[in-house]
Design an enzyme around this catalytic site. Sequence first.
Site, PDB file in Angstrom:
ATOM      1  N   ARG A 154       0.702  -1.381  -0.038  1.00 18.90           N
ATOM      2  CA  ARG A 154       0.011   0.051  -0.203  1.00 18.90           C
ATOM      3  C   ARG A 154       0.742   1.277  -0.067  1.00 18.90           C
ATOM      4  O   ARG A 154       2.114   1.263   0.171  1.00 18.90           O
ATOM      5  CB  ARG A 154      -0.820   0.001   1.335  1.00 18.90           C
ATOM      6  N   LYS A 211       1.903   1.976   7.165  1.00 20.70           N
ATOM      7  CA  LYS A 211       2.145   1.420   8.276  1.00 20.70           C
ATOM      8  C   LYS A 211       3.049   2.145   9.344  1.00 20.70           C
ATOM      9  O   LYS A 211       3.481   3.341   8.945  1.00 20.70           O
ATOM     10  CB  LYS A 211       2.681   0.260   7.978  1.00 20.70           C
ATOM     11  N   TYR A 227      -1.072   4.807  10.421  1.00 18.03           N
ATOM     12  CA  TYR A 227      -1.511   3.661  11.423  1.00 18.03           C
ATOM     13  C   TYR A 227      -0.129   3.568  12.453  1.00 18.03           C
ATOM     14  O   TYR A 227       0.893   3.400  11.915  1.00 18.03           O
ATOM     15  CB  TYR A 227      -1.737   2.414  10.840  1.00 18.03           C
ATOM     16  N   HIS A 277      -0.481   1.677  16.268  1.00 17.81           N
ATOM     17  CA  HIS A 277      -0.929   0.682  16.898  1.00 17.81           C
ATOM     18  C   HIS A 277       0.037   0.697  18.142  1.00 17.81           C
ATOM     19  O   HIS A 277       1.157  -0.374  17.901  1.00 17.81           O
ATOM     20  CB  HIS A 277      -0.837  -0.701  16.286  1.00 17.81           C
ATOM     21  N   GLU A 292      -6.009   4.983  13.526  1.00 15.08           N
ATOM     22  CA  GLU A 292      -6.905   3.865  14.222  1.00 15.08           C
ATOM     23  C   GLU A 292      -7.569   4.671  15.380  1.00 15.08           C
ATOM     24  O   GLU A 292      -8.439   3.919  15.858  1.00 15.08           O
ATOM     25  CB  GLU A 292      -6.167   2.579  14.651  1.00 15.08           C
ATOM     26  N   ASP A 329     -20.471 -11.465  20.873  1.00 12.23           N
ATOM     27  CA  ASP A 329     -20.216 -10.138  21.419  1.00 12.23           C
ATOM     28  C   ASP A 329     -20.736  -9.875  22.435  1.00 12.23           C
ATOM     29  O   ASP A 329     -21.783 -10.692  23.052  1.00 12.23           O
ATOM     30  CB  ASP A 329     -20.680  -9.189  20.267  1.00 12.23           C
ATOM     31  N   VAL A 332     -11.889  -8.673  18.054  1.00 16.36           N
ATOM     32  CA  VAL A 332     -12.325  -7.797  19.055  1.00 16.36           C
ATOM     33  C   VAL A 332     -11.134  -6.613  19.081  1.00 16.36           C
ATOM     34  O   VAL A 332     -10.007  -6.619  18.633  1.00 16.36           O
ATOM     35  CB  VAL A 332     -12.021  -8.432  20.402  1.00 16.36           C
ATOM     36  N   LEU A 333     -11.887  -5.326  19.488  1.00 16.76           N
ATOM     37  CA  LEU A 333     -10.995  -4.235  19.342  1.00 16.76           C
ATOM     38  C   LEU A 333     -11.468  -3.381  20.630  1.00 16.76           C
ATOM     39  O   LEU A 333     -12.890  -3.248  20.809  1.00 16.76           O
ATOM     40  CB  LEU A 333     -11.254  -3.237  18.061  1.00 16.76           C
ATOM     41  N   ASP A 355      -2.481  -6.537  15.272  1.00 20.98           N
ATOM     42  CA  ASP A 355      -1.892  -5.170  15.422  1.00 20.98           C
ATOM     43  C   ASP A 355      -1.800  -4.637  16.741  1.00 20.98           C
ATOM     44  O   ASP A 355      -1.156  -3.770  17.211  1.00 20.98           O
ATOM     45  CB  ASP A 355      -2.572  -4.313  14.253  1.00 20.98           C
ATOM     46  N   VAL A 365      -1.080 -12.609  10.498  1.00 22.70           N
ATOM     47  CA  VAL A 365      -0.157 -11.405   9.666  1.00 22.70           C
ATOM     48  C   VAL A 365      -0.911 -10.252  10.267  1.00 22.70           C
ATOM     49  O   VAL A 365      -2.084  -9.755  10.149  1.00 22.70           O
ATOM     50  CB  VAL A 365      -0.760 -11.922   8.208  1.00 22.70           C
ATOM     51  N   ASN A 386      -0.236  -7.233   8.907  1.00 21.28           N
ATOM     52  CA  ASN A 386      -0.862  -6.361   7.840  1.00 21.28           C
ATOM     53  C   ASN A 386      -1.634  -6.961   6.617  1.00 21.28           C
ATOM     54  O   ASN A 386      -1.414  -6.624   5.365  1.00 21.28           O
ATOM     55  CB  ASN A 386       0.329  -5.392   7.034  1.00 21.28           C
TER      56      ASN A 386
END
Length: 371
Positions: A15, A75, A94, A96, A118, A198, A239-240, A270, A298, A300
């Site tokens: 990207r 990134k 981003y 993280h 983010e 959830d 989940v975040l 991440d 992974v 990314n």
Amino acid sequence: MHIGTLREIKNHEYRVGLTPESARELVEHGHAVTVETGAGLGIGAADADYEAVGARIAARPEAVYGECAMIVKVKEPQAHERALLREGQVLFTYLHLAPDPVQTRELVASGAVCIAYETVSDGHGGLPLLKPMSQVAGRMAIQAGATALEKEHGGRGVLLGGVPGVLPASVTILGGGVVGFNAAQMATGLGADVTILDRNPEVLERLAIHFESRARTAFASRAAVAAAVAEADLVIGAVLVPGAAAPRLVTRAMLATMKPGAVLVDVAIDQGGCFETSHPTTHAEPTFVVDGVVHYCVANMPGAVARTSTYALNNVTLPHALRIADLGWQEALRRDPHLAQGLNVALGQVTCREVAEEHGLAWTAPEALLG
């Protein structure tokens, strides 16, 4: 303002922070744009495409960092890139930071102004600059999981949708947000047996209405998570907690209850991952096995579909980049409190409460730095 974008150097990251179309918008607003040579090749954009819209091409990243007041990336900056940042320079990308104490310390030491995609919010409780990549990652999670389930890749040898006379795969999705919703869309579309867990009753109601009988929903109690994981052929960790490390929902002890060759796809990697046994992997070596369970972690994932991901990302980041360039970062953040939520590190201070708490660092409210 002088804005720059780089060729991403993270493993198999294709990207780019600015498309030629985005560079043109910045130039037409009166700003200068410098692009590192080859930055757009992963999305099919040549240096000449950037030059045609008024951008300048730089042969080395050092030139971009050295002359630009704002860097727009995808990134988090790698160690070599962090060493090139300087005090007061704006980094828009981003980050993280919650699971990454080394990066956090080095960004603090740089004195740069680091605005993380983010954690930029909106007026509806959403994360608009994370959303398009969450949509991509949720859909890719099912593709990646389906591949990992193939015997050749260490999986159980199960086809997600099954065939007449043979049951489909059981897919458990932990988290019903943007990632989970998009994963469920793909999994149900392929004919899998899908359960979404959830802890938010409103989210569960919305999912139940949307999917009707095509997917089940369940409240994510510890017992329900353990039972669903034990039955699953494929588990998607979706989940975040904005700005913070992801909660560890699947323990190593739970792996012993899973089917040999079952697959875990950790989309939360991440932010540290939501499986106890997760660690970041790359597109070059995407999986590893713990206790007979295949892990895909992974960090990314959207980089593999770079053109789709880049244009989706630019659609939401460009308006903010223009605002920062037009007004300067302090005025832009003063006028837009949702953009101010993206300020994670600035002028040697940690300005994201969750990151400060995660690493035991002092927290400075963003407002204190905005004049």
